[in-house]
Design a protein around this motif. Structure first.
Motif, PDB file in Angstrom:
ATOM      1  N   PHE A 127     -66.946  -1.082 -51.295  1.00  0.00           N
ATOM      2  CA  PHE A 127     -66.571   0.183 -50.591  1.00  0.00           C
ATOM      3  C   PHE A 127     -66.662   1.377 -51.511  1.00  0.00           C
ATOM      4  CE2 PHE A 127     -63.000   2.941 -49.961  1.00  0.00           C
ATOM      5  CZ  PHE A 127     -63.128   3.649 -48.846  1.00  0.00           C
ATOM      6  N   GLY A 130     -70.375   2.232 -50.906  1.00  0.00           N
ATOM      7  CA  GLY A 130     -70.860   2.699 -49.444  1.00  0.00           C
ATOM      8  C   GLY A 130     -71.354   1.350 -48.766  1.00  0.00           C
ATOM      9  N   PRO A 174     -66.673   1.389 -39.389  1.00  0.00           N
ATOM     10  CA  PRO A 174     -66.043   2.713 -40.253  1.00  0.00           C
ATOM     11  C   PRO A 174     -66.287   2.627 -41.562  1.00  0.00           C
ATOM     12  CG  PRO A 174     -64.472   1.216 -39.613  1.00  0.00           C
ATOM     13  CD  PRO A 174     -65.607   0.709 -38.919  1.00  0.00           C
ATOM     14  N   GLU A 175     -66.683   3.999 -42.218  1.00  0.00           N
ATOM     15  CA  GLU A 175     -67.068   4.059 -43.715  1.00  0.00           C
ATOM     16  C   GLU A 175     -65.834   4.357 -44.684  1.00  0.00           C
ATOM     17  OE1 GLU A 175     -69.935   6.982 -43.761  1.00  0.00           O
ATOM     18  OE2 GLU A 175     -71.528   5.822 -42.847  1.00  0.00           O
ATOM     19  N   ARG A 176     -64.446   4.630 -43.918  1.00  0.00           N
ATOM     20  CA  ARG A 176     -63.525   5.120 -44.580  1.00  0.00           C
ATOM     21  C   ARG A 176     -62.610   3.852 -45.048  1.00  0.00           C
ATOM     22  NH1 ARG A 176     -61.559   9.936 -41.701  1.00  0.00           N
ATOM     23  NH2 ARG A 176     -61.826   8.601 -39.872  1.00  0.00           N
ATOM     24  N   CYS A 177     -62.797   2.732 -44.834  1.00  0.00           N
ATOM     25  CA  CYS A 177     -61.898   1.528 -45.239  1.00  0.00           C
ATOM     26  C   CYS A 177     -62.912   0.124 -45.180  1.00  0.00           C
ATOM     27  CB  CYS A 177     -61.112   1.226 -44.170  1.00  0.00           C
ATOM     28  SG  CYS A 177     -61.732   0.622 -42.563  1.00  0.00           S
ATOM     29  N   ALA A 277     -58.037   1.164 -47.790  1.00  0.00           N
ATOM     30  CA  ALA A 277     -58.884   2.101 -48.568  1.00  0.00           C
ATOM     31  C   ALA A 277     -58.760   2.060 -49.871  1.00  0.00           C
ATOM     32  CB  ALA A 277     -58.293   3.561 -48.064  1.00  0.00           C
TER      33      ALA A 277
END
Length: 311
Positions: A127, A130, A174-177, A277
């Motif tokens: 994560f 990315g 989703p890129e935030r989790c 996260a």
């Protein structure tokens, strides 16, 4: 890494139980058997349970090619976070994987224990870079579970993996989790998939003095910590401590006070899917307290050019 419709997506597998662990081997075997993925493995060369997100900084790590049918695999001398970082860096493999899977861990990883977990750290590190990632754990219970359950757990997650890769291909993931999946002990008869939130469950830990490093056995994973007869034995505290003493952790119980969260749903027989996260922010009431009650208590700053004074 983007794939055209005629290319197989690439999945990289890591873990914290070590590259020879049955959970990882079962997951890789199931992935390979589908013939739908390019499978890479970059995992610790020995058990690294409960190392959290530690990394190797001062020394190089070794990468040793390992034979796993249908996969390109390396055993790494570092931590799970090291393995993921190296595996997605393009220094070891020629391309960045589409998805990183960390597991399948021996024992669940719920609540506060995600902070200790090397399995979760393997996904969290992806994560950070990315790369979409999932940590995967099976709620192993001694006397009830068997090695075959890892295969059943991996098969139960194939539909989730397929759905995630479709979202990644469509660039709607989703890129935030990243996701943390826990599978119940009776995974064959699971009640379905439950989207959950991280709770506050944690094992209450204590210490007892031991006479050797091997006394009392070892804990097999972050959450597979069961009390045994040794843990119930009172330590003779009347004996004066020597200059060199050994102490071992023991489980005193479990603290759970949060309904409708990952640990509760797992115990009810669901496969829990928990978005995580990188950091856990303080809850809103804590933020409000610090703003309204604590900040006014801080001493004011009197700034003179070149000098900082606290009154």
């Amino acid at each position: 890494m983007e794939n055209s419709s005629d290319q197989k997506p690439t999945i990289m597998v890591t873990n914290d139980d070590g590259i020879d662990a049955p959970g990882l081997r079962s997951l890789v075997r199931v992935l390979v058997s589908t013939n739908r993925y390019v499978v890479l493995v970059c995992a610790p060369d020995s058990e690294k349970s409960a190392v959290s997100h530690s990394i190797t900084w001062r020394h190089p790590v070794t990468a040793r090619r390992t034979n796993i049918d249908g996969a390109t695999a390396y055993a790494i001398s570092g931590t799970p976070a090291d393995c993921t970082s190296l595996g997605v860096s393009q220094a070891l493999f020629p391309s960045v994987p589409d998805l990183v899977l960390s597991g399948i861990n021996m024992g669940s990883n719920c609540g506060y224990h995600v902070c200790y977990s090397g399995t979760v750290a393997g996904a969290r590190e992806a994560f950070f870079h990315g790369v979409p990632a999932v940590s995967m754990s099976y709620n192993w219970v001694g006397g009830k579970s068997s090695i075959h359950d890892y295969t059943l757990a991996a098969e139960a997650c194939l539909s989730i993996i397929s759905a995630l890769l479709a979202e990644i291909r469509n660039q709607t993931y989703p890129e935030r989790c990243f996701l943390n999946i826990d599978m119940p002990t009776d995974v064959t008869n699971h009640k379905g998939y439950k989207l959950s939130k991280q709770g506050k469950s944690i094992f209450k830990m204590g210490w007892r003095q031991v006479t050797s490093e091997t006394e009392g056995g070892k804990m097999l994973s972050t959450m597979t910590m069961e009390t045994d007869s040794a843990a119930q034995t009172e330590t003779n505290t009347s004996t004066a401590l020597q200059d060199h003493a050994l102490f071992k952790r023991e489980v005193k119980g479990i603290h759970i006070d949060d309904p409708d969260t990952d640990w509760q749903y797992l115990q009810e027989g669901y496969i829990t899917v928990t978005p995580l996260a990188a950091l856990s922010n303080a809850e809103a009431d804590c933020q409000a307290y610090c703003k309204d009650c604590m900040i006014p208590l801080f001493p004011p700053k009197i700034i003179i050019p070149g000098i900082l004074h606290l009154s």
